[in-house]
Design a protein around this motif. Structure first.
Motif, PDB file in Angstrom:
ATOM      1  N   THR A  10      51.370   1.036 -50.101  1.00  0.00           N
ATOM      2  CA  THR A  10      51.650   2.451 -49.869  1.00  0.00           C
ATOM      3  C   THR A  10      51.126   3.268 -51.034  1.00  0.00           C
ATOM      4  O   THR A  10      50.830   2.712 -52.099  1.00  0.00           O
ATOM      5  N   ARG A  11      50.955   4.554 -50.823  1.00  0.00           N
ATOM      6  CA  ARG A  11      50.594   5.501 -51.878  1.00  0.00           C
ATOM      7  C   ARG A  11      51.450   6.735 -51.673  1.00  0.00           C
ATOM      8  O   ARG A  11      51.616   7.186 -50.530  1.00  0.00           O
ATOM      9  N   PRO A  12      52.005   7.296 -52.754  1.00  0.00           N
ATOM     10  CA  PRO A  12      52.851   8.474 -52.574  1.00  0.00           C
ATOM     11  C   PRO A  12      52.040   9.676 -52.073  1.00  0.00           C
ATOM     12  O   PRO A  12      50.863   9.812 -52.409  1.00  0.00           O
ATOM     13  N   ALA A  62      68.654   6.673 -53.724  1.00  0.00           N
ATOM     14  CA  ALA A  62      69.458   6.170 -52.609  1.00  0.00           C
ATOM     15  C   ALA A  62      70.473   5.128 -53.060  1.00  0.00           C
ATOM     16  O   ALA A  62      71.539   4.994 -52.453  1.00  0.00           O
ATOM     17  N   THR A  63      70.147   4.372 -54.098  1.00  0.00           N
ATOM     18  CA  THR A  63      71.080   3.335 -54.539  1.00  0.00           C
ATOM     19  C   THR A  63      72.401   3.962 -54.975  1.00  0.00           C
ATOM     20  O   THR A  63      73.483   3.565 -54.516  1.00  0.00           O
ATOM     21  N   PHE A  87      66.012  -4.400 -48.748  1.00  0.00           N
ATOM     22  CA  PHE A  87      65.746  -4.321 -50.177  1.00  0.00           C
ATOM     23  C   PHE A  87      67.059  -4.634 -50.904  1.00  0.00           C
ATOM     24  O   PHE A  87      68.141  -4.297 -50.414  1.00  0.00           O
ATOM     25  N   VAL A 132      71.320  -1.174 -42.019  1.00  0.00           N
ATOM     26  CA  VAL A 132      70.074  -0.595 -42.541  1.00  0.00           C
ATOM     27  C   VAL A 132      69.137  -0.316 -41.365  1.00  0.00           C
ATOM     28  O   VAL A 132      68.930  -1.209 -40.528  1.00  0.00           O
ATOM     29  N   HIS A 184      62.323   8.007 -52.868  1.00  0.00           N
ATOM     30  CA  HIS A 184      61.518   7.311 -53.877  1.00  0.00           C
ATOM     31  C   HIS A 184      60.031   7.507 -53.583  1.00  0.00           C
ATOM     32  O   HIS A 184      59.639   7.754 -52.427  1.00  0.00           O
ATOM     33  N   LYS A 187      58.312   6.305 -50.369  1.00  0.00           N
ATOM     34  CA  LYS A 187      58.881   6.626 -49.062  1.00  0.00           C
ATOM     35  C   LYS A 187      58.051   7.686 -48.321  1.00  0.00           C
ATOM     36  O   LYS A 187      57.180   8.338 -48.899  1.00  0.00           O
ATOM     37  N   GLY A 194      64.675  10.135 -55.875  1.00  0.00           N
ATOM     38  CA  GLY A 194      65.654  11.027 -55.265  1.00  0.00           C
ATOM     39  C   GLY A 194      66.233  10.416 -54.015  1.00  0.00           C
ATOM     40  O   GLY A 194      65.859   9.325 -53.599  1.00  0.00           O
ATOM     41  N   TYR A 315      57.909  -7.468 -47.414  1.00  0.00           N
ATOM     42  CA  TYR A 315      59.215  -6.791 -47.314  1.00  0.00           C
ATOM     43  C   TYR A 315      59.872  -7.279 -46.033  1.00  0.00           C
ATOM     44  O   TYR A 315      59.329  -7.035 -44.961  1.00  0.00           O
ATOM     45  N   PHE A 316      60.976  -8.133 -46.038  1.00  0.00           N
ATOM     46  CA  PHE A 316      61.756  -8.424 -47.217  1.00  0.00           C
ATOM     47  C   PHE A 316      61.884  -9.929 -47.353  1.00  0.00           C
ATOM     48  O   PHE A 316      62.545 -10.574 -46.533  1.00  0.00           O
TER      49      PHE A 316
END
Ligand code: T4K
Length: 375
Positions: A10-12, A62-63, A87, A132, A184, A187, A194, A315-316
Protein backbone atom coordinates in the motif's frame (compact mmCIF):
# COMPACT_ATOMS: atom_id res chain seq x y z
CA UNK A 1 5.25 5.29 -9.61
CA UNK A 2 7.95 3.96 -11.93
CA UNK A 3 8.15 0.23 -12.38
CA UNK A 4 11.76 0.28 -11.07
CA UNK A 5 10.62 1.25 -7.56
CA UNK A 6 9.65 -1.46 -5.08
CA UNK A 7 5.94 -2.04 -5.28
CA UNK A 8 4.59 -1.85 -1.72
CA UNK A 9 1.37 -3.48 -0.59
CA UNK A 10 0.00 0.00 0.00
CA UNK A 11 0.97 3.66 -0.29
CA UNK A 12 -0.63 6.46 1.72
CA UNK A 13 -2.86 8.96 -0.04
CA UNK A 14 -2.24 12.59 0.79
CA UNK A 15 -4.28 15.65 -0.17
CA UNK A 16 -2.57 18.21 -2.44
CA UNK A 17 -0.07 20.06 -0.23
CA UNK A 18 -1.51 23.47 -1.11
CA UNK A 19 -4.86 22.37 0.34
CA UNK A 20 -3.25 21.65 3.72
CA UNK A 21 -0.87 24.62 3.83
CA UNK A 22 -3.44 27.27 4.89
CA UNK A 23 -4.51 25.05 7.79
CA UNK A 24 -0.89 24.56 8.85
CA UNK A 25 -0.38 28.34 8.78
CA UNK A 26 -3.42 28.82 11.03
CA UNK A 27 -2.12 26.21 13.46
CA UNK A 28 1.29 27.93 13.52
CA UNK A 29 -0.36 31.32 14.15
CA UNK A 30 -2.81 30.14 16.81
CA UNK A 31 -0.41 27.75 18.52
CA UNK A 32 -3.43 25.61 19.33
CA UNK A 33 -1.90 22.21 18.72
CA UNK A 34 -4.11 19.72 20.54
CA UNK A 35 -6.69 19.18 23.35
CA UNK A 36 -9.88 19.54 21.34
CA UNK A 37 -8.84 22.45 19.12
CA UNK A 38 -10.82 24.04 16.26
CA UNK A 39 -9.63 21.67 13.52
CA UNK A 40 -10.60 18.67 15.60
CA UNK A 41 -14.08 20.13 16.17
CA UNK A 42 -14.56 20.81 12.44
CA UNK A 43 -13.17 17.46 11.36
CA UNK A 44 -15.36 15.56 13.82
CA UNK A 45 -18.50 17.21 12.46
CA UNK A 46 -17.52 16.83 8.82
CA UNK A 47 -16.60 13.18 9.33
CA UNK A 48 -19.89 12.35 11.06
CA UNK A 49 -21.70 13.87 8.06
CA UNK A 50 -19.54 12.00 5.56
CA UNK A 51 -19.97 8.63 7.27
CA UNK A 52 -23.65 9.13 8.05
CA UNK A 53 -23.26 8.47 11.79
CA UNK A 54 -24.24 10.73 14.67
CA UNK A 55 -21.68 10.33 17.46
CA UNK A 56 -17.94 10.22 16.80
CA UNK A 57 -14.91 10.66 19.03
CA UNK A 58 -11.64 11.29 17.26
CA UNK A 59 -8.63 9.57 18.80
CA UNK A 60 -4.87 9.23 18.32
CA UNK A 61 -5.13 5.75 16.78
CA UNK A 62 -7.48 2.78 16.58
CA UNK A 63 -5.63 0.73 19.18
CA UNK A 64 -6.24 3.29 21.92
CA UNK A 65 -9.75 3.87 20.57
CA UNK A 66 -10.56 0.17 21.00
CA UNK A 67 -9.17 0.08 24.53
CA UNK A 68 -11.25 3.11 25.45
CA UNK A 69 -14.41 1.87 23.73
CA UNK A 70 -14.27 -1.21 25.97
CA UNK A 71 -13.36 0.76 29.11
CA UNK A 72 -16.14 3.23 28.40
CA UNK A 73 -18.60 0.32 28.41
CA UNK A 74 -17.29 -0.83 31.79
CA UNK A 75 -14.95 -3.64 30.67
CA UNK A 76 -12.07 -3.89 33.12
CA UNK A 77 -11.51 -7.66 33.34
CA UNK A 78 -12.92 -11.05 32.43
CA UNK A 79 -12.86 -12.42 28.89
CA UNK A 80 -13.61 -10.94 25.49
CA UNK A 81 -14.46 -13.30 22.61
CA UNK A 82 -12.62 -12.30 19.46
CA UNK A 83 -11.08 -13.44 16.18
CA UNK A 84 -7.47 -14.64 15.91
CA UNK A 85 -7.40 -13.60 12.22
CA UNK A 86 -6.59 -9.91 12.60
CA UNK A 87 -3.79 -7.46 13.21
CA UNK A 88 -2.29 -8.05 16.64
CA UNK A 89 -3.69 -4.70 17.88
CA UNK A 90 -7.14 -6.30 18.21
CA UNK A 91 -6.03 -8.68 20.97
CA UNK A 92 -3.54 -6.24 22.47
CA UNK A 93 -6.41 -3.78 22.96
CA UNK A 94 -8.35 -6.42 24.92
CA UNK A 95 -5.37 -6.98 27.22
CA UNK A 96 -4.77 -3.24 27.68
CA UNK A 97 -8.44 -2.93 28.65
CA UNK A 98 -7.72 -5.46 31.42
CA UNK A 99 -9.41 -8.52 29.91
CA UNK A 100 -8.19 -11.74 28.27
CA UNK A 101 -8.96 -12.60 24.66
CA UNK A 102 -10.79 -15.86 23.97
CA UNK A 103 -10.39 -16.88 20.35
CA UNK A 104 -13.27 -18.21 18.28
CA UNK A 105 -13.15 -19.41 14.69
CA UNK A 106 -13.99 -17.43 11.57
CA UNK A 107 -16.42 -17.84 8.72
CA UNK A 108 -14.77 -19.40 5.62
CA UNK A 109 -16.42 -16.92 3.23
CA UNK A 110 -15.96 -13.57 5.00
CA UNK A 111 -12.97 -14.58 7.19
CA UNK A 112 -14.71 -12.71 10.02
CA UNK A 113 -15.74 -13.96 13.45
CA UNK A 114 -18.27 -16.79 13.06
CA UNK A 115 -21.34 -16.14 15.26
CA UNK A 116 -21.82 -19.83 16.11
CA UNK A 117 -18.18 -20.24 17.09
CA UNK A 118 -18.36 -17.00 19.11
CA UNK A 119 -21.45 -18.27 20.93
CA UNK A 120 -19.68 -21.55 21.77
CA UNK A 121 -16.74 -19.61 23.28
CA UNK A 122 -18.89 -17.70 25.78
CA UNK A 123 -18.38 -18.60 29.46
CA UNK A 124 -19.57 -17.04 32.72
CA UNK A 125 -16.43 -14.87 32.59
CA UNK A 126 -17.24 -13.37 29.17
CA UNK A 127 -17.74 -9.62 29.30
CA UNK A 128 -17.96 -8.71 25.59
CA UNK A 129 -17.48 -9.71 21.96
CA UNK A 130 -14.96 -7.88 19.76
CA UNK A 131 -15.34 -8.67 16.05
CA UNK A 132 -13.33 -7.28 13.11
CA UNK A 133 -14.60 -6.26 9.66
CA UNK A 134 -11.44 -7.75 8.21
CA UNK A 135 -10.33 -6.16 4.90
CA UNK A 136 -13.52 -4.06 5.07
CA UNK A 137 -15.72 -7.12 4.48
CA UNK A 138 -18.76 -6.71 6.76
CA UNK A 139 -19.18 -9.22 9.56
CA UNK A 140 -22.43 -11.15 9.96
CA UNK A 141 -23.69 -8.24 12.06
CA UNK A 142 -27.18 -9.73 12.52
CA UNK A 143 -25.76 -13.08 13.67
CA UNK A 144 -23.31 -11.47 16.08
CA UNK A 145 -25.98 -9.08 17.43
CA UNK A 146 -28.22 -12.03 18.16
CA UNK A 147 -25.43 -13.87 20.05
CA UNK A 148 -24.62 -10.70 22.02
CA UNK A 149 -28.30 -10.09 22.81
CA UNK A 150 -28.92 -13.70 23.88
CA UNK A 151 -26.04 -13.49 26.36
CA UNK A 152 -26.53 -9.87 27.44
CA UNK A 153 -23.05 -8.89 26.21
CA UNK A 154 -21.81 -5.67 24.61
CA UNK A 155 -20.61 -6.07 21.01
CA UNK A 156 -17.70 -4.04 19.67
CA UNK A 157 -16.33 -3.81 16.16
CA UNK A 158 -12.73 -3.24 15.20
CA UNK A 159 -13.56 -1.37 12.01
CA UNK A 160 -9.94 -0.33 11.32
CA UNK A 161 -10.37 -1.44 7.68
CA UNK A 162 -13.96 -0.35 7.19
CA UNK A 163 -13.92 3.38 6.42
CA UNK A 164 -17.07 4.23 4.44
CA UNK A 165 -18.15 0.58 4.05
CA UNK A 166 -21.90 0.10 3.61
CA UNK A 167 -23.88 -2.99 4.50
CA UNK A 168 -27.01 -2.72 2.40
CA UNK A 169 -28.34 0.81 2.86
CA UNK A 170 -26.58 1.35 6.19
CA UNK A 171 -23.08 2.30 7.24
CA UNK A 172 -21.43 -0.81 8.64
CA UNK A 173 -20.29 1.47 11.46
CA UNK A 174 -23.82 1.80 12.83
CA UNK A 175 -23.77 -1.70 14.36
CA UNK A 176 -22.86 -2.72 17.88
CA UNK A 177 -21.98 -0.72 20.98
CA UNK A 178 -18.95 0.91 19.34
CA UNK A 179 -17.00 0.69 16.08
CA UNK A 180 -13.42 1.83 15.80
CA UNK A 181 -11.84 3.17 12.61
CA UNK A 182 -8.12 3.50 11.99
CA UNK A 183 -6.70 6.49 10.13
CA UNK A 184 -3.19 5.05 10.07
CA UNK A 185 -1.02 5.88 7.05
CA UNK A 186 -1.79 2.48 5.50
CA UNK A 187 -5.57 2.87 5.58
CA UNK A 188 -8.13 3.95 2.95
CA UNK A 189 -8.39 7.30 4.73
CA UNK A 190 -5.48 8.55 6.81
CA UNK A 191 -4.56 11.37 9.16
CA UNK A 192 -0.94 10.13 9.37
CA UNK A 193 -1.87 8.40 12.64
CA UNK A 194 -5.38 8.61 13.99
CA UNK A 195 -8.70 6.94 14.48
CA UNK A 196 -12.32 7.42 15.44
CA UNK A 197 -14.77 5.68 17.71
CA UNK A 198 -18.39 5.59 16.53
CA UNK A 199 -20.76 5.42 19.47
CA UNK A 200 -24.51 4.93 19.82
CA UNK A 201 -25.33 8.10 21.80
CA UNK A 202 -23.99 11.44 22.97
CA UNK A 203 -23.46 10.27 26.55
CA UNK A 204 -21.13 7.49 25.39
CA UNK A 205 -19.28 9.94 23.09
CA UNK A 206 -18.68 12.42 25.94
CA UNK A 207 -17.55 9.61 28.23
CA UNK A 208 -15.08 8.41 25.60
CA UNK A 209 -13.79 11.96 24.97
CA UNK A 210 -13.13 12.29 28.68
CA UNK A 211 -11.31 8.95 28.89
CA UNK A 212 -9.15 10.03 25.94
CA UNK A 213 -8.20 13.20 27.85
CA UNK A 214 -6.86 11.59 31.03
CA UNK A 215 -10.35 11.21 32.53
CA UNK A 216 -10.51 14.97 33.15
CA UNK A 217 -13.97 16.47 33.59
CA UNK A 218 -12.74 19.91 34.64
CA UNK A 219 -9.65 21.34 36.32
CA UNK A 220 -10.60 19.96 39.71
CA UNK A 221 -12.60 16.87 38.77
CA UNK A 222 -10.92 13.76 37.42
CA UNK A 223 -13.35 10.92 37.99
CA UNK A 224 -11.95 8.32 35.57
CA UNK A 225 -8.73 6.45 34.97
CA UNK A 226 -8.29 7.99 31.54
CA UNK A 227 -5.27 8.13 29.28
CA UNK A 228 -3.98 10.37 26.53
CA UNK A 229 -5.56 9.28 23.26
CA UNK A 230 -6.30 12.68 21.72
CA UNK A 231 -5.97 13.48 18.05
CA UNK A 232 -3.74 16.51 17.44
CA UNK A 233 -4.61 19.52 15.29
CA UNK A 234 -2.31 18.67 12.37
CA UNK A 235 -3.86 15.22 12.01
CA UNK A 236 -7.34 16.77 12.21
CA UNK A 237 -6.43 19.37 9.56
CA UNK A 238 -5.09 16.64 7.27
CA UNK A 239 -8.26 14.66 7.84
CA UNK A 240 -10.39 17.66 6.87
CA UNK A 241 -8.35 18.11 3.70
CA UNK A 242 -8.54 14.37 2.83
CA UNK A 243 -12.30 14.13 3.20
CA UNK A 244 -13.29 15.74 -0.13
CA UNK A 245 -10.95 13.31 -1.96
CA UNK A 246 -11.79 10.02 -0.30
CA UNK A 247 -14.71 9.05 -2.56
CA UNK A 248 -12.50 9.48 -5.64
CA UNK A 249 -9.77 7.46 -3.92
CA UNK A 250 -12.19 4.62 -3.24
CA UNK A 251 -13.42 4.76 -6.85
CA UNK A 252 -9.81 4.50 -8.05
CA UNK A 253 -9.26 1.52 -5.73
CA UNK A 254 -12.40 -0.09 -7.18
CA UNK A 255 -10.84 0.11 -10.66
CA UNK A 256 -7.68 -1.56 -9.40
CA UNK A 257 -9.79 -4.28 -7.76
CA UNK A 258 -11.72 -4.77 -11.00
CA UNK A 259 -8.48 -5.29 -12.96
CA UNK A 260 -7.22 -7.83 -10.40
CA UNK A 261 -10.54 -9.63 -10.60
CA UNK A 262 -10.42 -9.74 -14.40
CA UNK A 263 -6.83 -11.00 -14.32
CA UNK A 264 -7.00 -13.46 -11.44
CA UNK A 265 -10.49 -14.68 -10.63
CA UNK A 266 -10.25 -17.47 -13.21
CA UNK A 267 -6.81 -18.67 -12.08
CA UNK A 268 -6.99 -22.25 -10.74
CA UNK A 269 -6.28 -22.42 -7.00
CA UNK A 270 -6.57 -18.67 -6.42
CA UNK A 271 -9.61 -17.28 -4.63
CA UNK A 272 -10.11 -13.50 -4.62
CA UNK A 273 -11.80 -12.69 -1.32
CA UNK A 274 -13.47 -9.43 -2.38
CA UNK A 275 -15.45 -9.66 -5.64
CA UNK A 276 -15.47 -6.07 -6.93
CA UNK A 277 -19.17 -6.22 -7.82
CA UNK A 278 -20.21 -6.39 -4.17
CA UNK A 279 -21.71 -2.96 -3.40
CA UNK A 280 -20.58 -0.72 -0.54
CA UNK A 281 -16.92 -1.82 -0.43
CA UNK A 282 -13.93 0.46 0.14
CA UNK A 283 -11.30 -1.84 -1.49
CA UNK A 284 -8.90 -1.36 1.41
CA UNK A 285 -7.03 -4.53 0.43
CA UNK A 286 -6.96 -7.13 -2.32
CA UNK A 287 -6.54 -10.43 -0.44
CA UNK A 288 -6.21 -13.67 -2.35
CA UNK A 289 -6.23 -17.19 -0.92
CA UNK A 290 -3.60 -19.45 -2.44
CA UNK A 291 -5.17 -22.91 -2.37
CA UNK A 292 -3.81 -26.43 -3.03
CA UNK A 293 -4.85 -26.36 -6.72
CA UNK A 294 -2.42 -23.52 -7.45
CA UNK A 295 0.92 -24.88 -8.78
CA UNK A 296 3.13 -22.93 -6.33
CA UNK A 297 2.99 -22.75 -2.54
CA UNK A 298 2.17 -19.33 -1.14
CA UNK A 299 5.80 -19.00 -0.03
CA UNK A 300 7.03 -19.65 -3.55
CA UNK A 301 4.59 -17.11 -4.97
CA UNK A 302 5.83 -14.51 -2.45
CA UNK A 303 9.43 -15.20 -3.53
CA UNK A 304 8.58 -14.83 -7.23
CA UNK A 305 6.75 -11.57 -6.55
CA UNK A 306 9.67 -10.30 -4.46
CA UNK A 307 12.11 -11.15 -7.24
CA UNK A 308 10.10 -8.72 -9.36
CA UNK A 309 10.14 -6.02 -6.66
CA UNK A 310 6.54 -6.72 -5.58
CA UNK A 311 6.15 -6.74 -1.81
CA UNK A 312 2.89 -8.61 -1.20
CA UNK A 313 2.07 -9.22 2.46
CA UNK A 314 0.60 -12.06 4.53
CA UNK A 315 -2.13 -10.20 6.38
CA UNK A 316 -2.79 -11.98 8.73
CA UNK A 317 -0.10 -14.58 9.40
CA UNK A 318 0.72 -15.78 11.98
CA UNK A 319 -2.63 -16.00 13.70
CA UNK A 320 -2.67 -13.87 16.84
CA UNK A 321 -3.41 -17.06 18.80
CA UNK A 322 -0.09 -18.53 17.62
CA UNK A 323 2.03 -15.65 18.93
CA UNK A 324 4.03 -16.45 22.09
CA UNK A 325 2.03 -13.79 23.96
CA UNK A 326 -1.24 -15.62 23.34
CA UNK A 327 -0.50 -19.24 22.38
CA UNK A 328 -0.82 -20.64 25.90
CA UNK A 329 -4.44 -19.53 26.23
CA UNK A 330 -6.82 -22.54 26.19
CA UNK A 331 -8.66 -21.13 23.15
CA UNK A 332 -5.37 -21.06 21.17
CA UNK A 333 -5.01 -24.87 21.18
CA UNK A 334 -3.55 -26.12 17.86
CA UNK A 335 -6.53 -28.36 17.10
CA UNK A 336 -8.94 -25.43 17.43
CA UNK A 337 -9.64 -22.62 14.97
CA UNK A 338 -9.31 -24.73 11.77
CA UNK A 339 -10.83 -22.13 9.43
CA UNK A 340 -8.68 -19.30 10.76
CA UNK A 341 -5.60 -21.50 10.61
CA UNK A 342 -6.21 -22.32 6.95
CA UNK A 343 -6.89 -18.66 6.08
CA UNK A 344 -3.62 -17.61 7.74
CA UNK A 345 -1.74 -20.26 5.72
CA UNK A 346 -3.30 -19.23 2.40
CA UNK A 347 -3.84 -15.47 2.51
CA UNK A 348 -1.78 -12.98 0.56
CA UNK A 349 -2.57 -9.28 0.12
CA UNK A 350 -1.58 -7.86 -3.26
CA UNK A 351 -0.63 -4.18 -3.74
CA UNK A 352 -3.61 -1.88 -3.94
CA UNK A 353 -3.77 1.90 -3.66
CA UNK A 354 -5.51 4.59 -5.73
CA UNK A 355 -2.55 5.55 -7.93
CA UNK A 356 -1.20 2.04 -8.55
CA UNK A 357 0.00 2.21 -12.16
CA UNK A 358 -1.67 -0.15 -14.61
CA UNK A 359 1.72 -1.44 -15.80
CA UNK A 360 2.79 -2.25 -12.24
CA UNK A 361 -0.46 -4.04 -11.58
CA UNK A 362 -0.08 -6.01 -14.81
CA UNK A 363 3.31 -7.23 -13.52
CA UNK A 364 1.64 -8.54 -10.36
CA UNK A 365 -0.99 -10.40 -12.36
CA UNK A 366 1.64 -11.79 -14.74
CA UNK A 367 3.75 -13.17 -11.90
CA UNK A 368 0.72 -14.89 -10.32
CA UNK A 369 -0.13 -16.43 -13.70
CA UNK A 370 3.51 -17.40 -14.38
CA UNK A 371 3.04 -20.40 -12.07
CA UNK A 372 1.33 -22.18 -14.95
CA UNK A 373 4.22 -21.58 -17.36
CA UNK A 374 7.17 -22.25 -15.08
CA UNK A 375 8.83 -25.69 -15.27
N1 T4K B 1 -7.10 -3.38 13.92
C1 T4K B 1 -6.78 -3.83 12.70
C2 T4K B 1 -7.63 -4.89 12.09
C3 T4K B 1 -5.68 -3.29 12.01
O1 T4K B 1 -5.36 -3.76 10.80
C4 T4K B 1 -4.93 -2.28 12.63
C5 T4K B 1 -3.77 -1.74 11.96
C6 T4K B 1 -5.32 -1.83 13.90
C7 T4K B 1 -6.41 -2.41 14.52
C8 T4K B 1 -4.57 -0.77 14.63
O2 T4K B 1 -4.78 0.48 14.04
P1 T4K B 1 -3.86 1.73 14.53
O3 T4K B 1 -3.74 1.66 16.01
O4 T4K B 1 -2.54 1.59 13.80
O5 T4K B 1 -4.63 2.94 14.08
C9 T4K B 1 0.42 -2.08 9.11
C10 T4K B 1 -0.03 -0.88 9.89
O6 T4K B 1 1.04 -0.30 10.63
C11 T4K B 1 -1.17 -1.15 10.79
O7 T4K B 1 -1.74 0.10 11.18
C12 T4K B 1 -2.21 -1.96 10.11
N2 T4K B 1 -3.30 -2.33 10.94
C13 T4K B 1 -1.59 -3.23 9.53
C14 T4K B 1 -2.58 -4.07 8.80
O8 T4K B 1 -0.59 -2.88 8.63
P2 T4K B 1 2.72 -3.24 9.17
O9 T4K B 1 3.65 -3.53 10.29
O10 T4K B 1 2.47 -4.29 8.17
O11 T4K B 1 3.12 -1.85 8.45
P3 T4K B 1 4.32 -1.49 7.49
O12 T4K B 1 5.07 -0.39 8.15
O13 T4K B 1 5.06 -2.72 7.10
O14 T4K B 1 3.57 -0.85 6.24
C15 T4K B 1 3.09 -1.63 5.16
C16 T4K B 1 3.51 -0.95 3.86
O15 T4K B 1 2.88 0.30 3.74
C17 T4K B 1 4.99 -0.66 3.75
O16 T4K B 1 5.64 -1.74 3.15
C18 T4K B 1 5.05 0.58 2.87
C19 T4K B 1 3.73 1.24 3.08
N3 T4K B 1 3.83 2.45 3.92
C20 T4K B 1 3.69 2.34 5.29
C21 T4K B 1 3.78 3.47 6.07
C22 T4K B 1 3.61 3.37 7.58
C23 T4K B 1 4.08 3.65 3.33
O17 T4K B 1 4.23 3.73 2.09
N4 T4K B 1 4.14 4.78 4.12
C24 T4K B 1 4.00 4.74 5.45
O18 T4K B 1 4.05 5.79 6.13
O19 T4K B 1 1.35 -2.81 9.83
Amino acid sequence: MSSRDPLFVTRPTLPPFEEVQPALEKIWQSRLLTNGGPFLQRFEQALAGHLGVAHISLVANATLGTVLAMRQAGITGGEVVTTPFSFVATSHAIRWAGAEPVFADIDPVTLNLDPASAAAAITPRTRAILAVHCFGVPCDTAGLASVARDHGLPLFYDAAHAFGVRDGAESVLSHGDASVLSFHATKVFNTLEGGAVILPDRGAKLALDRLANHGIEDEETIPDLGMNAKMNEISAAIGLAQLPHVSDDIAARAEVARRYWDGLSGVAGIRCLCPPARPGQNHYAFPILVGPDYPWTRGRLIEHLKADGILARRYFYPLISDLPLYRDLPSSAPEGLPVARRAAEEVLCLPIFPDLAKADQARVIDVVRDAFQAP
